[in-house]
Every structure is written in structure tokens, then in C-alpha cells.
Design an enzyme around this catalytic site. Structure first.
Site, PDB file in Angstrom:
ATOM      1  N   HIS A 100      49.691  43.966  42.324  1.00 34.62           N
ATOM      2  CA  HIS A 100      49.310  44.962  41.322  1.00 34.62           C
ATOM      3  C   HIS A 100      48.153  44.381  40.518  1.00 34.62           C
ATOM      4  O   HIS A 100      47.758  43.239  40.734  1.00 34.62           O
ATOM      5  CB  HIS A 100      50.498  45.295  40.403  1.00 34.62           C
ATOM      6  CG  HIS A 100      50.982  44.135  39.613  1.00 34.62           C
ATOM      7  ND1 HIS A 100      51.800  43.152  40.154  1.00 34.62           N
ATOM      8  CD2 HIS A 100      50.739  43.746  38.338  1.00 34.62           C
ATOM      9  CE1 HIS A 100      52.051  42.238  39.240  1.00 34.62           C
ATOM     10  NE2 HIS A 100      51.408  42.567  38.120  1.00 34.62           N
TER      11      HIS A 100
ATOM     12  N   HIS B  46      46.943  40.621  41.099  1.00 30.43           N
ATOM     13  CA  HIS B  46      47.732  39.412  41.296  1.00 30.43           C
ATOM     14  C   HIS B  46      49.130  39.770  41.778  1.00 30.43           C
ATOM     15  O   HIS B  46      49.484  40.944  41.893  1.00 30.43           O
ATOM     16  CB  HIS B  46      47.756  38.517  40.050  1.00 30.43           C
ATOM     17  CG  HIS B  46      48.718  38.932  38.996  1.00 30.43           C
ATOM     18  ND1 HIS B  46      49.271  38.053  38.100  1.00 30.43           N
ATOM     19  CD2 HIS B  46      49.241  40.148  38.673  1.00 30.43           C
ATOM     20  CE1 HIS B  46      50.075  38.695  37.275  1.00 30.43           C
ATOM     21  NE2 HIS B  46      50.075  39.950  37.599  1.00 30.43           N
TER      22      HIS B  46
ATOM     23  N   HIS C 287      45.713  44.171  36.664  1.00 26.91           N
ATOM     24  CA  HIS C 287      45.648  44.293  35.210  1.00 26.91           C
ATOM     25  C   HIS C 287      44.191  44.372  34.770  1.00 26.91           C
ATOM     26  O   HIS C 287      43.316  43.800  35.415  1.00 26.91           O
ATOM     27  CB  HIS C 287      46.273  43.078  34.515  1.00 26.91           C
ATOM     28  CG  HIS C 287      47.735  42.912  34.768  1.00 26.91           C
ATOM     29  ND1 HIS C 287      48.692  43.691  34.167  1.00 26.91           N
ATOM     30  CD2 HIS C 287      48.398  42.057  35.573  1.00 26.91           C
ATOM     31  CE1 HIS C 287      49.887  43.313  34.585  1.00 26.91           C
ATOM     32  NE2 HIS C 287      49.735  42.317  35.443  1.00 26.91           N
TER      33      HIS C 287
ATOM     34  N   ASP D 190      36.789  38.299  38.263  1.00 23.56           N
ATOM     35  CA  ASP D 190      36.652  39.746  38.089  1.00 23.56           C
ATOM     36  C   ASP D 190      36.659  40.471  39.441  1.00 23.56           C
ATOM     37  O   ASP D 190      35.925  40.104  40.353  1.00 23.56           O
ATOM     38  CB  ASP D 190      35.346  40.043  37.346  1.00 23.56           C
ATOM     39  CG  ASP D 190      35.288  41.484  36.873  1.00 23.56           C
ATOM     40  OD1 ASP D 190      36.354  42.085  36.606  1.00 23.56           O
ATOM     41  OD2 ASP D 190      34.159  42.021  36.755  1.00 23.56           O
ATOM     42  N   HIS D 191      37.508  41.496  39.531  1.00 24.40           N
ATOM     43  CA  HIS D 191      37.643  42.298  40.744  1.00 24.40           C
ATOM     44  C   HIS D 191      38.012  41.450  41.964  1.00 24.40           C
ATOM     45  O   HIS D 191      37.481  41.642  43.061  1.00 24.40           O
ATOM     46  CB  HIS D 191      36.379  43.135  40.995  1.00 24.40           C
ATOM     47  CG  HIS D 191      36.292  44.305  40.046  1.00 24.40           C
ATOM     48  ND1 HIS D 191      35.983  44.149  38.721  1.00 24.40           N
ATOM     49  CD2 HIS D 191      36.511  45.628  40.233  1.00 24.40           C
ATOM     50  CE1 HIS D 191      36.002  45.343  38.126  1.00 24.40           C
ATOM     51  NE2 HIS D 191      36.331  46.244  39.018  1.00 24.40           N
TER      52      HIS D 191
ATOM     53  N   CYS E  41      56.791  42.505  39.477  1.00 20.51           N
ATOM     54  CA  CYS E  41      55.580  41.672  39.447  1.00 20.51           C
ATOM     55  C   CYS E  41      55.424  40.837  40.713  1.00 20.51           C
ATOM     56  O   CYS E  41      54.399  40.178  40.909  1.00 20.51           O
ATOM     57  CB  CYS E  41      55.579  40.769  38.217  1.00 20.51           C
ATOM     58  SG  CYS E  41      55.555  41.718  36.699  1.00 20.51           S
TER      59      CYS E  41
ATOM     60  N   GLU F 285      47.281  40.274  28.872  1.00 17.67           N
ATOM     61  CA  GLU F 285      47.536  40.850  30.194  1.00 17.67           C
ATOM     62  C   GLU F 285      47.784  42.352  30.102  1.00 17.67           C
ATOM     63  O   GLU F 285      47.321  43.121  30.943  1.00 17.67           O
ATOM     64  CB  GLU F 285      48.744  40.139  30.806  1.00 17.67           C
ATOM     65  CG  GLU F 285      49.043  40.509  32.230  1.00 17.67           C
ATOM     66  CD  GLU F 285      50.341  39.858  32.688  1.00 17.67           C
ATOM     67  OE1 GLU F 285      50.305  39.119  33.680  1.00 17.67           O
ATOM     68  OE2 GLU F 285      51.379  40.067  32.043  1.00 17.67           O
TER      69      GLU F 285
HETATM   70 NI    NI Z   1      51.100  41.356  36.493  1.00 18.33          NI
END
Ligand code: NI
Length: 134
Positions: A37, A14, A39, A77-78, A33, A121
Site C-alpha cells: 500500500h 511499502h 502513503h 519518491d514514487h 500493513c 505517515e
Molecule cells: Ni503503511
């Protein structure tokens, strides 16, 4: 009533940005952020039910899994969260993700059963939403 919390996992990319704001403002607001990047998220879904006298179970976990995996995990997901249709227009902070997951799950679960959505997160950041305003 008994509350049951089930934990799910997904990995996603995200990037925090408000598209209505200029780049410099987004950088100032979101810092690192603002860059793309990822998580390894945990999603904790809490539902409540009355234990069935025959089965002893308050919640149909298979139905819960179907709802969460089908309507949330499979979608995110992914993937890059900003590209997920169900999250269109959402600034993908943990706060907003928790609210969005709630909105997605309510119609997929038995009426009035959803109690809490927690988006974990990072080891340091946990975002909880229990419905309603705020
Ligand atoms: Ni983040």
C-alpha cells in the site's frame, strides 16, 4: 541556537514484513500493513544553528534542501521503499524510517546541526527521532 524545521513531501509504497518471520507471523504482526500500500508522507527535518549577525539566518535552507532532496526525497519518491538501496534491510515502519533518514542525513549536513527527523505517515501517525540509542 535557533531550531529551524523544514517540511518535505514524498509519496511511496511499502509493505511491512520481517523477512525472517513466517507469513502467518507477519500477517498477525502487521495486519493490513503487510499488504502493499502507499502513503503520502511528510518528512520534517529540524536543524539548529546560531543566527549569523550579518544575514540574520541560522540555517542555509538551500543547503538543507539540497541534502534532503538529494539524499532522501529523490531516492524514495514514487518508489517502493523496500526497493530503495539506502533502506536495504530496513523494515519500513515509521519508527525505522525516521532512524534511517537520520542516518542518511547526518553526513550530508553541517556537523552537529541535525536535531530531529519526523516522519508523518498519516494524519494519525507521526514518528520522531532525535538521534542516539532508542
Ligand atoms: Ni503503511
Amino acid at each position: 541556537m535557533v531550531e529551524v524545521t523544514r517540511v518535505y513531501h514524498f509519496s511511496a509504497a511499502h509493505r511491512l514484513a520481517n523477512p525472517a518471520l513466517p507469513v502467518e507471523r507477519n500477517v498477525a504482526l502487521y495486519g493490513d500493513c503487510h499488504r502493499p500500500h502507499g502513503h503520502n508522507y511528510y518528512l520534517e527535518v529540524t536543524v539548529a544553528g546560531r543566527p549569523d549577525p550579518v544575514t540574520g539566518m541560522a540555517v542555509d535552507l538551500a543547503r538543507l534542501d539540497d541534502a534532503v532532496n538529494g539524499s532522501v526525497v529523490a531516492e524514495v519518491d514514487h518508489r517502493a521503499l523496500e526497493e530503495v538501496p539506502a533502506l536495504r534491510g530496513v523494515i519500513t515502519t515509521g519508527e525505522s524510517l525516521a532512524r534511517a533518514v537520520w542516518r542518511i542525513l547526518v553526513p550530508a549536513l553541517p556537523a552537529e546541526s541535525l536535531r530531529r527527523v519526523a516522519v508523518v505517515e498519516t494524519a494519525k501517525n507521526r514518528f520522531e527521532y532525535e538521534g542516539g540509542e532508542g
